[in-house]
Design an enzyme around this catalytic site. Sequence first.
Site, PDB file in Angstrom:
ATOM      1  N   SER A  72       0.843  -1.187   0.000  1.00 20.90           N
ATOM      2  CA  SER A  72       0.000   0.000   0.000  1.00 20.90           C
ATOM      3  C   SER A  72       0.889   1.251   0.000  1.00 20.90           C
ATOM      4  O   SER A  72       1.671   1.440  -0.914  1.00 20.90           O
ATOM      5  CB  SER A  72      -0.959  -0.033   1.188  1.00 20.90           C
ATOM      6  OG  SER A  72      -1.988   0.902   1.027  1.00 20.90           O
TER       7      SER A  72
ATOM      8  N   ASP B  78      -9.694  -3.674  -5.540  1.00 25.22           N
ATOM      9  CA  ASP B  78      -9.140  -2.816  -4.494  1.00 25.22           C
ATOM     10  C   ASP B  78      -9.670  -1.395  -4.678  1.00 25.22           C
ATOM     11  O   ASP B  78      -9.513  -0.798  -5.746  1.00 25.22           O
ATOM     12  CB  ASP B  78      -7.612  -2.834  -4.578  1.00 25.22           C
ATOM     13  CG  ASP B  78      -6.943  -2.180  -3.381  1.00 25.22           C
ATOM     14  OD1 ASP B  78      -7.615  -1.430  -2.653  1.00 25.22           O
ATOM     15  OD2 ASP B  78      -5.746  -2.418  -3.177  1.00 25.22           O
TER      16      ASP B  78
ATOM     17  N   HIS C 185      -8.290  -4.843  -1.144  1.00 23.82           N
ATOM     18  CA  HIS C 185      -7.021  -4.292  -0.690  1.00 23.82           C
ATOM     19  C   HIS C 185      -6.231  -5.274   0.161  1.00 23.82           C
ATOM     20  O   HIS C 185      -5.004  -5.282   0.138  1.00 23.82           O
ATOM     21  CB  HIS C 185      -7.278  -3.004   0.103  1.00 23.82           C
ATOM     22  CG  HIS C 185      -6.052  -2.189   0.362  1.00 23.82           C
ATOM     23  ND1 HIS C 185      -5.305  -1.625  -0.646  1.00 23.82           N
ATOM     24  CD2 HIS C 185      -5.443  -1.834   1.516  1.00 23.82           C
ATOM     25  CE1 HIS C 185      -4.292  -0.953  -0.121  1.00 23.82           C
ATOM     26  NE2 HIS C 185      -4.350  -1.067   1.191  1.00 23.82           N
TER      27      HIS C 185
END
Length: 719
Positions: free
Chosen positions: A569, A656, A688
């Site tokens: 991320s 995501d 995600h």
Amino acid sequence: MTDTRDIPTPSPSDAPAAPVAAVREHRRTHHDDEFVDRYEWLREKEAGEVVAHLEAENAYTDARTAHLSGLRERIFEEIKGRTLETDLSVPSRRGDWWYYSRTVEGSQYGMHCRAPLASPDDWTPPQLEPGVDVAGEQVLLDGNVEADGAEFFSLGSFEVSTDGSLLLYGVDTEGDERYTLRLRDIASGENLADEIAGTFAGASLSPDGRFVVYSTVDDAWRPDSVWLHEIGTDTASDERLFHEPDERYWVGAGFTRSDRYLVIEVGSSITSEEFLVPADDLRAEPRSVWPRREGVEYSVSHAIVDGADVLYVLHNDDALDFELVRVSAEDPTGAREVVLPHQPGRRLEGLSTFRDWALLGYRRDGLQRLGIFDYASGSVTELEFDEPLYTVGSGGNPEWAPPVLRLGYGSFVTPGTVYDYVVATGDLLLRKRQPVLGGYDPADYEQRRVWATADDGTRIPVSVVWKRSFGDPADGASGQPRALHLYGYGSYEHSIDPAMSVARLSLLDRGVVFAVAHVRGGGEMGRQWYEDGKLLHKRNTFTDFVAVARHLVETGYTSPDRMTAEGGSAGGLLMGAVANLAPELFAGILAAVPFVDALTTILDPSLPLTVIEWDEWGDPLHDPDVYAYMKSYSPYENVREDATYPRILAVTSLNDTRVMYVEPAKWVARLREVGVDALLKCEMVAGHGGVSGRYNSWRERAFELAWLLDVVGLADQQA
């Protein structure tokens, strides 16, 4: 340029041709700067050619990693073999029941269960054993039944009413974090007609069991509204309790442990405001505790002290690492009594109030701490633990007046441990340590904290863990630098705290050293640590990671041809930036759901969460200085043609909503233009957090670990 390191890879004659994304110039102009984006067309998620390209990338990755299939299977079996597949959690008391979960060998998802208390005075959780029947057990929800027929399954809400009769739960079967709320009559096992689609995570039942409080998101995926549903009525008549129009703020809601108030929380990453609604009058107008002021954050906890309703407010108004004050619940903007003054270097993180005392969470010297806060004296009694590196936190304590506190504890070498802390005596009662099968012994491994020095002289903490039988990696006992895997994150004041990982043993047992670079932008060293790694200081995050990598090479832990890096991320942005800054330091980089097209995303307020993110990264749409700064580090726009890159694996998910698949897809296409050995793996039904289901997750991690071991030449090394 191509990767010339002496690492075994398929030869050009053996390897299939990499997918080549079509070049379609898209011009983006801001602040008199034009950027030509050759792969922006990949953003059209529903287009057949985009799906076809992602499927081609997956096929290419499968072909390029086919030689690792045996290793992947071995690692999967190692993870599986170390895990007690049929197991039960430690029961937690709420009302007249003990609540717990159980897993069953062969099942992807857990089962949520409860059993009755032996007596009202029973605070000792029953010792549950696999294969042994639990008297009076009720299965509230079986994730395997709920997930039947779905490729993805995730729970976003799970709560039982105060009287124990109703279950509220929220299900996502796509990975897009849109949850459908359902209510179940526990006695009959039948669902009620009430069903609410398109909600955000974290719905709650009111203390009287009459209402559901839930939140929804706007078109940019921002939680912006709190709703009230009266159970048994048409959901079309649900009432909106609160709406936040400012796109910089998110909204959430939940009830105090005392059941006295509903608290509606409004916040950005730098400013917050909280509203109170009486739990017995949920249609009342929400009342602000403190009106919001730009740059001031606070959180409130309700308590009853000497018969009076009070609020403990943790805030950073002229208190960088936060201070704790007490105010009247009826007049919160009135007089403030400072009970824990600001102390630089002691970052106060949270206060959980109970009837007789509170639990204070704080951070000092890079570690989490817990202390019992006494209402009368304002003193804090810190809980002490033996290990030099550890993680500790509240382990779920729903009751208002318990004699014990449930704690969760662990370290890089100690598996997850559940304690009950007896507040009156200070006794720490071990309830369970997660079993690790296969003869795991924490004494076989060692952890330590070392310090690297950044370019500006800042000392960067680094956590290191290894298996003792391979020798101390710092003293050269093995005769050569060790393979080392370096992890980092460094955003949102999120700390990477010590935790044992079963999957990580497949690296450690092959001689790989694992390290965490606690770079600026995280929260390990207090609020200033975070401030020094965000906005126009963001590059410190990247240069800190490079400094840590260089330190580990210079002190003999590893060498560039034996070091890999990983982040996910915002940590994936770190990976992309580091690949551009110091590609010579790494043999391979694993970037999970990586935020590598950061500037494109943050320039577009129509994309999910963009406006909220301006407080973290800056607003490049309206500020030319922020635009120029972000453009200087955004990985996609800074791929170099004059460098030899390490091998790169980017992992993403089609659904995501936080970091869209298009970012790593574009990045990999750009890297291939300059000859980088880059792979893209896109989960076509996931979000995600990646795939759902524990076996699926283990296989996903086995895939990544096999790739990392291949990069450092240990693919044939048996654990």
